[in-house]
Write a protein that holds these residues in place. Structure first.
Motif, short mmCIF file in Angstrom:
data_model
loop_
_atom_site.label_atom_id
_atom_site.label_comp_id
_atom_site.label_asym_id
_atom_site.label_seq_id
_atom_site.Cartn_x
_atom_site.Cartn_y
_atom_site.Cartn_z
N GLN A 1 0.82 -1.21 0.00
CA GLN A 1 0.00 0.00 0.00
C GLN A 1 0.86 1.26 0.00
OE1 GLN A 1 -3.32 0.03 -0.18
NE2 GLN A 1 -3.51 -2.19 -0.18
N SER A 2 2.03 1.19 0.67
CA SER A 2 2.85 2.39 0.82
C SER A 2 3.79 2.58 -0.36
CB SER A 2 3.68 2.31 2.11
OG SER A 2 4.66 1.31 2.01
N THR A 3 4.05 3.84 -0.68
CA THR A 3 4.97 4.17 -1.76
C THR A 3 6.39 3.73 -1.43
OG1 THR A 3 3.60 6.11 -2.21
CG2 THR A 3 5.74 6.02 -3.28
N ALA A 4 6.76 3.84 -0.14
CA ALA A 4 8.12 3.47 0.28
C ALA A 4 8.40 2.01 -0.02
CB ALA A 4 8.30 3.76 1.77
N MET A 5 7.40 1.15 0.24
CA MET A 5 7.58 -0.28 -0.03
C MET A 5 7.70 -0.54 -1.52
SD MET A 5 7.86 -2.47 2.41
CE MET A 5 7.21 -4.00 1.74
N ARG A 6 6.93 0.20 -2.30
CA ARG A 6 6.97 0.00 -3.75
C ARG A 6 8.33 0.38 -4.33
NH1 ARG A 6 0.95 2.09 -5.72
NH2 ARG A 6 -0.21 0.43 -4.67
N LYS A 7 8.98 1.37 -3.69
CA LYS A 7 10.29 1.79 -4.18
C LYS A 7 11.32 0.69 -4.03
CE LYS A 7 9.88 6.81 -3.65
NZ LYS A 7 10.35 8.00 -2.92
N LYS A 8 11.11 -0.20 -3.04
CA LYS A 8 12.04 -1.30 -2.85
C LYS A 8 12.10 -2.21 -4.07
CE LYS A 8 11.96 -1.73 2.19
NZ LYS A 8 11.69 -2.63 3.32
N LEU A 9 11.01 -2.20 -4.81
CA LEU A 9 10.93 -3.04 -6.01
C LEU A 9 12.00 -2.66 -7.02
CD1 LEU A 9 9.14 -5.28 -7.32
CD2 LEU A 9 7.91 -3.43 -8.45
N LYS A 10 12.39 -1.37 -7.00
CA LYS A 10 13.35 -0.87 -7.97
C LYS A 10 14.79 -1.18 -7.57
CE LYS A 10 10.31 2.88 -9.49
NZ LYS A 10 10.14 4.34 -9.65
N MET A 11 14.97 -1.75 -6.38
CA MET A 11 16.32 -2.10 -5.94
C MET A 11 16.89 -3.19 -6.84
SD MET A 11 15.65 -2.18 -1.82
CE MET A 11 17.24 -2.93 -1.51
N GLN A 12 18.19 -3.15 -7.03
CA GLN A 12 18.85 -4.11 -7.91
C GLN A 12 18.68 -5.53 -7.37
OE1 GLN A 12 20.39 -3.55 -10.84
NE2 GLN A 12 20.65 -5.73 -11.03
N SER A 13 18.13 -6.40 -8.18
CA SER A 13 17.96 -7.79 -7.79
C SER A 13 18.86 -8.66 -8.64
CB SER A 13 16.50 -8.21 -7.99
OG SER A 13 16.35 -9.60 -7.75
N THR A 14 19.22 -9.82 -8.12
CA THR A 14 20.07 -10.74 -8.88
C THR A 14 19.25 -11.86 -9.53
OG1 THR A 14 20.49 -12.02 -6.86
CG2 THR A 14 22.09 -10.30 -7.43
N VAL A 15 17.92 -11.77 -9.40
CA VAL A 15 17.02 -12.74 -10.04
C VAL A 15 15.88 -11.97 -10.69
CG1 VAL A 15 15.54 -14.75 -9.69
CG2 VAL A 15 17.56 -14.47 -8.27
N ARG A 16 15.43 -12.43 -11.86
CA ARG A 16 14.30 -11.79 -12.53
C ARG A 16 13.53 -12.83 -13.33
NH1 ARG A 16 17.33 -8.26 -17.35
NH2 ARG A 16 17.81 -10.02 -18.72
#
Length: 745
Positions: A287-302
């Motif tokens: 629900q929060s924008t802050a949590m959604r921003k975590k999605l943009k963090m660099q991941s090593t799996v996609r």
């Protein structure tokens, strides 16, 4: 014949066809009492892939196996066809895929190979066997489906669904019922008598983790039980289950040890209350924008190539380059680790055999074995790849459990469930529901992509601005207009649209429509070949009349002193592969193809490829393009046949597993750089730039290279597909000396 929803389908190594005759063979007789429509088949066992395994038969309400006595490749052919494959490539004896349980339904089976069902082959008879499960037979099927056969080709968990059919979280507070997705509530299970509760005596976080995973959430959290005790006291609860003992790695509650109530279920939870679970949503559903921003963090799996969120080919980042993983030993435990790592729930399907399309570049991992508790796929046991281990035809993929979202109900109305006029259900300010249409003005492929994904109907073949030929609904009012999507939105409500409806053509016939498809093509350019074949040619104008006719030269060519002089051309070869799951076909039918006499073939697409040379400030300094293309199969992977050829007004397209090659020495295979000054540039090639044809992945349609031009020679390096590198590596690429960005202004 009727197939089980738990059909298991095959692939694998070819085993030597030999039979161990440990028992005497009686004279077999044909079994015709049971027709094929009363039988169901599946493949089971471990380790295996989707088209191999222990063969199991569902007969008279019970799953059982087949003994390997007298087993042959002919038997395997019949069984593989009943599983939906074209034929068998081998079979396995002596419980190669592990010992089964229950009945051994058939023994001494002898088929000729042409039978429509194993039920008409000779055998001892149903249930008449002198074997043990040490002799369970297995089959290896050819990884090619029968025409028209619809099956998901999945490796699934086996659960007893007679006990638990469905699980849900039922919110009990008013505010929770209006919020999507539902993350907290009473756990309820469904059986043949309806919905019932689970006693929370002995309930553990491991149980909650399994429930949250099924609901599409990666983690569980503690619940304040005091809120629910008062509620529970006021309710008449029906406790179907009074004990659950999950390990926390199960992908379905029914796979956990469960104790059921068979007596007075309303009084079978002394001192307890209905089990309540609270889940932590992944960043995408937070629900929060802050949590959604975590999605943009660099991941090593996609995940790549999937039609919906939470599904796709699994790719991992090693160093600065993305690669795939091999499907050997790929199972639900490992797939669930990936799903949770990406912010979804547990895995509902672990797919093998590149079922979400083939990847590019390196294959990093093989025989991945996770326990299910790991926080990342990289924490699991795996083997490094050697050259002979795997090919991209064995890329692993998955489907995750994702939260249920009901933001903007949609209904397509057409000739089939995959196409039709888009109708939306909107809630008015007075809380009344209102069925309505979407204005077709500006509606295109990107908008259709969102609709098809939201409806669970796969990929978008077409976004239609007129739907008069589907005029069979009584819904005529426009309720949305000005819809503009990027194609990545989770639902149509996230796209831009007018606050108040403004539609020039407001008649129902001009409303938006979609045509969706379960599969799609996926075009990628061979980047190394571009790098290897790039050179400069000064070509005389008298040899460029055809090219000028097709607008393949820069604007200044029109002012040249024809036929004298020359143009400087940056030339390279383009090899365009279709690595998707459907043939790439031009959007336009034959009736609208254009004949080009100069080059002697029909062009089937207005714009197929853009060739651009861009400067430090991101502007195009030179461009080339294929105004339209003659699409055909130049060559194909081993075992794949060519289907499309331009000659003699033939069908045009690119078959899955084939590629269309445009050599560096043919007309228009260039960028006219006559007016370009020496400097550092980026060469960019974009295939299908206007999204004219549906693809499963548009992020790999662009290829970029660094270029250095000194006025006489050109150096091209770092050629790569747009999504092949990590974000950090891509930023370094863009900061190449003299380079600011690669955006076209």
């Amino acid at each position: 014949f009727k197939m089980s929803k738990y059909n298991f389908c095959c692939r694998g190594l070819l085993y030597k066809s030999c039979s161990f005759m440990s028992h005497s063979s009686p004279t077999p007789t044909p079994q015709t009492a049971e027709g094929p429509e009363t039988l169901r088949f599946r493949l089971s066992g471990f380790p295996r892939k989707h088209n191999e395994g222990r063969i199991e038969v569902f007969y008279k309400g019970e799953w059982g196996t087949i003994c390997d006595d007298d087993f042959s490749l002919a038997n395997a052919h019949v069984l593989c066809r009943q599983l939906g494959f074209v034929s068998a490539t081998g079979w396995a004896h002596s419980a190669k895929y592990g010992k089964g349980t229950g009945k051994i339904w058939l023994d001494n089976v002898q088929c000729s190979g042409s039978e429509r069902s194993v039920s008409v082959c000779k055998s001892r008879g149903w249930g008449n066997s002198d074997c043990t499960h040490d002799e369970d037979a297995g089959v290896i099927c050819k990884d090619e489906r029968l025409p028209g056969y619809v099956d998901s080709n999945v490796i699934e968990v086996l659960v007893d669904e007679n006990k638990v059919e469905e699980v849900r979280l039922r919110p009990v507070f008013t505010i929770a019922t209006k919020r999507m997705p539902v993350t907290e509530g009473v756990v309820e299970v469904k059986n043949k008598d309806g919905w019932a509760q689970i006693c929370d005596n002995g309930w553990t976080p491991k149980n909650s983790r399994v429930v949250c995973g099924m609901m599409g959430f990666p983690h569980e959290k503690k619940v304040n039980k005091n809120f629910y005790k008062l509620y529970a006291e006021r309710q008449k609860n029906h406790f179907l289950v009074h004990s659950v003992a999950c390990l926390g790695t199960e992908v379905h509650l029914a796979a956990c040890p469960l104790e059921f109530n068979y007596g007075n279920a309303t009084e079978s939870c002394p001192g307890g209350m209905p089990a309540v679970v609270s889940c932590v949503p992944g960043p995408l559903y937070a629900q929060s924008t802050a949590m959604r921003k975590k999605l943009k963090m660099q991941s090593t799996v996609r995940l790549k190539g999937g039609a919906k969120y939470g599904e796709g080919r699994v790719e991992v980042l090693k160093g600065s380059e993305w690669g795939t993983i091999c499907d050997d030993r790929w199972n639900l435990l490992s797939a669930s680790v990936v799903c949770r790592e990406l912010g979804f729930g547990s895995a509902k399907e672990a797919l093998t055999g590149a079922r979400m399309g083939q990847g590019l570049g390196p294959i990093y991992m093989n025989e991945v074995q996770c326990t299910g508790h790991e926080r990342s796929l990289w924490n699991c046991r795996y083997k490094n790849i050697t050259a002979e281990d795997c090919k991209h035809t064995e890329d692993a993929s998955l489907r995750c459990n994702v939260p249920y979202m009901v933001e903007l109900p949609l209904t397509p109305r057409g000739r089939s469930r995959y196409e039709g006029r888009v109708e939306v259900l909107r809630t008015e300010t007075n809380e009344t529901l209102r069925w309505g249409l979407i204005c077709g003005e500006g509606w295109g492929t990107e908008e259709a992509m969102v609709v098809c994904r939201q409806l669970g109907l796969g990929y978008a073949n077409h976004g239609l601005q007129e739907t008069w030929y589907w005029d069979s609904s009584n819904v005529t009012e426009m309720v949305m207009s000005g819809v503009k999507c990027t194609g990545d939105e989770m639902s149509l409500s996230q796209c831009q649209h007018h606050r108040t409806v403004n539609c020039q053509k407001a008649a129902a016939r001009f409303s938006a429509g979609v045509i969706c498809s379960e599969t799609a093509s996926d075009l990628v350019l061979n980047a190394p070949l571009v790098q290897q074949t790039t050179y400069i040619e000064d070509r005389p104008l008298h040899m460029l009349y055809c090219a000028a006719e097709e607008d393949c030269l820069s604007k200044s060519a029109a002012k040249a002193n024809w036929p004298y002089g020359h143009r400087r051309l940056l030339r390279f070869s383009s090899q365009i592969h279709n690595i998707g799951r459907a043939d790439f076909r031009p959007k336009a039918g034959r009736h609208s193809w254009v004949w080009h006499a100069c080059h002697g073939h029909y062009h089937s697409m207005d714009i197929f490829t853009h060739y651009d040379l861009m400067s430090a400030n991101g502007t195009k300094v030179a461009e080339g393009h294929k105004a339209s293309f003659c699409l055909e199969d130049t060559d194909c992977d081993e075992g794949v046949s060519k289907r499309y050829e331009c000659a003699n007004f033939g069908e045009q397209g690119i078959t899955v597993g084939c590629w269309d090659l445009y050599r560096h020495d043919i007309d228009c295979q260039w960028i006219d750089i006559t007016d370009v000054k020496p400097g550092n540039y980026i060469l960019q090639v974009v295939i299908n730039p206007n999204y004219e044809v549906a693809e499963s992945d548009f992020t790999n349609n662009a290829m970029k290279c660094n270029c250095k031009y000194d006025g006489h020679r050109i150096w091209v390096h770092n050629c790569h597909i747009g999504d092949a590198f990590s974000e950090e590596a891509e930023k370094k690429f863009e900061k190449y000396p003299g380079q600011l960005n690669n955006q076209i202004s």
